[in-house]
Structure formats: structure tokens, C-alpha cells
Motif scaffolding. Structure first.
Motif, short mmCIF file in Angstrom:
data_model
loop_
_atom_site.label_atom_id
_atom_site.label_comp_id
_atom_site.label_asym_id
_atom_site.label_seq_id
_atom_site.Cartn_x
_atom_site.Cartn_y
_atom_site.Cartn_z
N LEU A 59 3.01 1.25 3.88
CA LEU A 59 1.58 1.41 3.65
C LEU A 59 1.30 2.49 2.61
O LEU A 59 0.43 2.33 1.75
CB LEU A 59 0.88 1.75 4.97
N PHE A 60 2.03 3.59 2.68
CA PHE A 60 1.85 4.69 1.73
C PHE A 60 2.12 4.23 0.30
O PHE A 60 1.32 4.46 -0.62
CB PHE A 60 2.78 5.85 2.11
N VAL A 61 3.25 3.54 0.09
CA VAL A 61 3.61 3.07 -1.25
C VAL A 61 2.64 1.99 -1.72
O VAL A 61 2.30 1.93 -2.92
CB VAL A 61 5.07 2.57 -1.28
N SER A 62 2.17 1.16 -0.81
CA SER A 62 1.18 0.15 -1.19
C SER A 62 -0.08 0.82 -1.75
O SER A 62 -0.67 0.35 -2.72
CB SER A 62 0.80 -0.72 0.01
N ILE A 297 7.24 -0.56 -11.31
CA ILE A 297 7.11 0.86 -10.98
C ILE A 297 6.87 1.04 -9.48
O ILE A 297 7.43 1.95 -8.83
CB ILE A 297 5.94 1.49 -11.78
N SER A 298 6.03 0.16 -8.89
CA SER A 298 5.77 0.23 -7.44
C SER A 298 7.04 0.02 -6.64
O SER A 298 7.28 0.70 -5.63
CB SER A 298 4.72 -0.81 -7.04
N SER A 299 7.88 -0.92 -7.08
CA SER A 299 9.14 -1.16 -6.38
C SER A 299 10.10 0.00 -6.55
O SER A 299 10.89 0.32 -5.64
CB SER A 299 9.78 -2.47 -6.88
N LEU A 300 10.05 0.65 -7.70
CA LEU A 300 10.87 1.85 -7.92
C LEU A 300 10.43 2.95 -6.95
O LEU A 300 11.26 3.63 -6.34
CB LEU A 300 10.71 2.31 -9.37
N LEU A 301 9.12 3.11 -6.81
CA LEU A 301 8.59 4.07 -5.83
C LEU A 301 8.95 3.66 -4.41
O LEU A 301 9.21 4.51 -3.55
CB LEU A 301 7.07 4.17 -5.97
N ALA A 302 8.94 2.35 -4.16
CA ALA A 302 9.26 1.85 -2.82
C ALA A 302 10.67 2.27 -2.41
O ALA A 302 10.89 2.76 -1.30
CB ALA A 302 9.12 0.33 -2.78
N GLY A 303 11.65 2.06 -3.30
CA GLY A 303 13.01 2.48 -2.99
C GLY A 303 13.12 3.98 -2.83
O GLY A 303 13.87 4.48 -1.97
#
Length: 466
Positions: A59-62, A297-303
Motif C-alpha cells: 500500500l505504501f509503495v502504491s 520506477i514504481s517496481s524499483l521502489l517496490a523491490g
């Protein structure tokens, strides 16, 4: 294009109350989609002790990703109300990787380290792919994107209908009570949305879900026991489980990232369509390029922050269509709500308790609106014989893999994982046929037109002079 069906356009700034109501409905439409992949992965790989934290980080990364997409920081982001969330497309590939670590005696921490490492490595693939979007105008056409949007809507309808009937593997699935509540919620939303009162239209989804939840609370009760075990606050901690990598397990994930980018192009096209923004030309391509880069970028943050690959959601396109609010200001409110819920797991736990039939009744109509948006895009461009063939084959593949998923059972695992997504199947078919089928020439078109006219003349009664 006229904006008569929009209450607030992309750059309008509705009041704080209006923005909050609209944002809450966006969150309700996307919330389950954000947390469900995490629930599936954590349950299957027996990561129960980390599940609340993983959900909070999802939820935070979303929220962070949604803010970036909406703001458009330099070349990053689409500049639309594009909600980011955990992607369903990667579940099978991530489970395959996690089970391999588990079978080799790895701990839950080892499993998560590999999954987050693969997530970050795959994000780089999508980031690099986004740089070449301007050179891929040949495959990102109104025909292919219209097909992909329609396939997205059709695949989401399956999710909405499952929830309306009670939820996946639910006790009493499909009973009269579930169907009745779901249908009632759907009808309340439809009639409120059809009202000339803009507050009723704005609040339609919230009103329908509130009344449905209230009814079930009084008649059957709602179980909130899971709230007692949730932590008070969840603090994001980069690389909490470390990072690992395996090239053999990376290849399927890298391919899914590429197809996820094509799906994002379809979602953003639908978003542009509903926001009355261009669906062709330089601005449109810049939005697609920035949106896919934003996904990466969002997926990079997700990992980095211990969750799984992110993508642009199609769910909120239906919310834009129903509420008539396309304002970017709402996107920032959505981002703030997701971040807040991520920090306070108990809030997410309350939203998670919304009964499935209520959620299904609301999302079914929204997801169907996404499919209608794709059909509108297709209808806005002349469908000649060639385009009709491409559309028929592509949607046939999408519906086929939804209805008969076992048809792919004999394929290699990586290919099965790719084609099992109706959106990917439709997109690949559309691109392949659009690139290979010969285009109709002006001569062909005129011949067809003359043939149609002559047939039409043959069917007309012969006029005789007196």
C-alpha cells in the motif's frame, strides 16, 4: 471532444471534500487489487508471519508510485490519475521462484530476498523498454490499444463477478444472498450515477458500498477479529530482507515486464480517453512513455521497500468514467490515502473487511465500463475487414484463455505464465496480426465499396417510368 460528461477535467481543482470523496472511491476500487497478489504469494509460500508488513509495504509503495505518475516528475509519470498497484501478472512467476528456494531448504527471508531482487532487476528491463516507446508507434496504435483495453475490462469482469458471488473459494459461493446483495449494490450505483445531481453521481460508489456493508453488518455481521493481531504502525525499511538474484528465474519475469508495459499502454490510453485527452500524437506518446517509465520506477521502489512488481491499474478508469472526475488533484489525495493506510495497518484491515459481494457489485460495473471504453476506442476508428479480423482473433484468444485455461497446460511454464493473462494473449495476438496482415489499399477499399453499393442496388426495387 466534448467534456460534457466530466464534472472536473484533468487540470481542474475540485474542493478538498469533493477530492477526498472521489479519492476514497478510487482507493476502494483498487484496494483489494493492491493487496490480493501479496496475500496469494504470502499464503502459498507460507510467509504468514510477514503478511501484515508485506501488505503495508504494498500500500505504501502504491501511494508513492501513484503520486509520481500523477505529478509527472520530469520524464517520469503520465500526468494522469493513474493508480499504481501490485500486479497480478507476476504471481505465477514469483511463486515458481519462491517454491524453488523453498524446495532447496531456503528460509522465508531467503525467499523474500530473491523475490525482491528479481522485482528490481525486472524493473530495469521496463525502464529501458520505455526509452524506445517513440520508436514503437507502429505497434501502439488505436487498434492494438483498443483491443488491449477491452481485454483488460473483460479480464477484470471475471474478478468482479467472482467477488459478487462471494469471493474465490468462499463458503456459500453463488448463493442467493450474495447475488442479491451484489446486484442491489450495482443497481444503487447505477441509479445514483444516472442522477442529474452531481453529488449523487460523485458519491455513487461510496453510497452503494456503504449501504451494502451496512445491510450485511446488521443481517450477518462482519468479522473484525483479524484487527487484533495487526501492528499499530508499519515503518518502511529498505532491503529489510536483503537482495538475491537467479538468472534462470529472471527470464520469465523479464518477459512479463515487457508485456506488462504493453498492458500499461492500454490502461493509460483508456485513462486518456475517459479524461478527454488525446489518444494519438506527441502528447499521447509522451504520456505513454512517461507512464511506462513510471511503472518501472514504481517496481524499483517496490523491490527496495519489500513488495512485489507494480503496474498501472485499470480499475480506476471505471471510477473516472462513473464519477466524472478526472482531476489530477484527486490523484494526489489517492496517493496520500494509500501511504496513510500503509503506515497504519489497522485502517487497511478495516477496508479489507468489506464483504466480497458488496465489493463485487461495485467493481463489476466499473470494470465493465473499462471494456466499454476499449470498444469506444475501436469504434472511433473505421473497422474494415482487416481490423475486424485482428479484433476478432485477439479478443477470441483473450476470452479463450479465460474460459479454458487448461488449454495452455502442456506449454513450457514460462510461456504458460505469459499467455495465461488474457491481456497479454490479446495484446500479443493484436500486435502480431497488425504487423503481418497486409493493409487494405485505397483500391481495395473502393472495390469493396463499389461491390457493396452494387449489391445494395441489386436489392432495390426497379423503378419504372410511367
Amino acid at each position: 471532444m466534448h467534456n460534457s460528461d466530466l464534472l472536473f477535467n484533468l487540470h481542474d481543482k475540485p474542493s478538498a471534500l469533493t477530492s477526498l470523496i472521489a479519492a476514497f472511491q478510487h482507493m476502494l476500487a483498487s484496494f483489494v487489487g493492491v493487496i490480493t497478489p501479496t496475500l496469494i504469494i504470502a499464503s502459498t509460500l507460507e510467509l504468514a508471519e510477514y503478511t501484515p508488513y508485506l501488505i503495508s509495504m504494498a500500500l505504501f509503495v502504491s501511494g508513492i508510485g501513484t503520486a509520481v505518475q500523477t505529478k509527472r516528475i520530469g520524464p517520469i509519470g503520465s500526468g494522469l490519475v493513474a493508480i499504481q498497484g501490485t500486479s497480478f501478472a507476476f504471481i505465477s512467476a514469483l511463486l515458481l521462484a519462491g517454491n524453488q528456494v523453498k524446495n532447496n531448504g531456503g528460509s522465508p527471508e531467503d525467499i523474500l530476498a530473491l523475490l525482491f531482487g528479481l522485482t528490481m532487476a525486472g524493473a530495469v528491463v521496463e525502464i529501458v523498454f520505455s526509452l524506445f516507446i517513440s520508436q514503437l508507434k507502429r505497434i501502439i496504435t488505436p487498434l492494438t490499444t483498443g483491443i488491449v483495453i477491452t481485454a483488460i475490462g473483460l479480464s477484470l469482469i471475471n474478478v468482479g463477478m467472482t467477488d459478487l458471488a462471494g469471493g474465490f473459494n468462499a463458503e456459500g459461493f453463488g448463493n442467493v444472498s450474495n447475488l442479491g446483495v451484489g446486484a442491489a449494490v450495482l443497481l444503487v450505483i447505477v441509479f445514483c450515477n444516472a442522477s442529474s445531481n452531481h453529488w449523487l453521481r460523485l458519491s455513487a460508489i461510496f453510497i452503494g458500498m456503504f449501504l451494502g456493508t451496512l445491510y450485511i453488518a446488521f443481517t450477518h455481521g462482519i468479522n473484525l477479529q483479524h484487527l487484533s493481531v495487526l501492528p499499530v504502525i508499519a515503518i518502511p525499511k529498505p532491503f529489510a530482507f536483503g537482495i538475491d538474484f537467479d538468472i534462470s528465474l529472471f527470464l520469465p519475469i523479464a518477459l512479463i515486464y515487457l508485456f506488462s508495459a504493453i498492458e500499461t499502454a492500454g490502461d493509460l490510453t483508456a485513462n486518456s480517453l475517459f479524461c478527454k485527452q488525446p489518444t494519438s500524437g506527441p502528447l499521447y506518446l509522451a504520456r505513454i512513455k512517461g507512464g511506462i517509465l513510471g511503472d518501472g520506477i514504481s517496481s524499483l521502489l517496490a523491490g527496495t521497500f519489500n513488495t512485489f512488481p507494480n503496474t498501472t491499474f485499470g480499475q480506476n478508469n471505471g471510477v473516472i468514467q462513473l464519477t466524472g472526475i478526472a482531476s489530477r488533484k484527486v490523484g494526489f489525495y489517492v496517493a496520500g490515502l494509500f501511504v496513510a493506510v500503509g503506515f497504519f495497518p489497522v485502517v487497511g484491515g478495516i477496508l479489507q473487511a468489506i464483504p466480497k459481494p458488496v465489493l463485487g457489485g461495485a467493481t463489476l460495473v466499473m470494470f465493465a465500463m473499462v471494456a466499454v471504453g476499449g470498444l469506444k476506442l475501436l469504434a472511433s476508428h473505421a473497422l474494415d475487414r482487416r481490423s475486424s479480423l485482428v479484433t476478432a482473433c485477439s479478443l477470441g484468444m483473450a476470452i479463450g484463455v479465460m474460459m479454458v485455461p487448461e488449454a495452455l497446460s502442456q506449454l513450457p511454464v514460462w510461456l504458460k505464465n505469459v499467455l495465461s493473462s488474457p491481456v497479454t494473449s490479446a495484446g500479443l495476438t493484436a500486435i502480431a496480426l497488425d504487423l503481418t496482415l497486409p493493409k487494405m489499399t485505397d483500391t481495395d477499399s473502393s472495390v469493396l465499396m463499389r461491390g457493396d453499393l452494387s449489391k445494395s442496388d441489386e436489392n432495390q426495387p426497379v423503378a419504372h417510368e410511367n
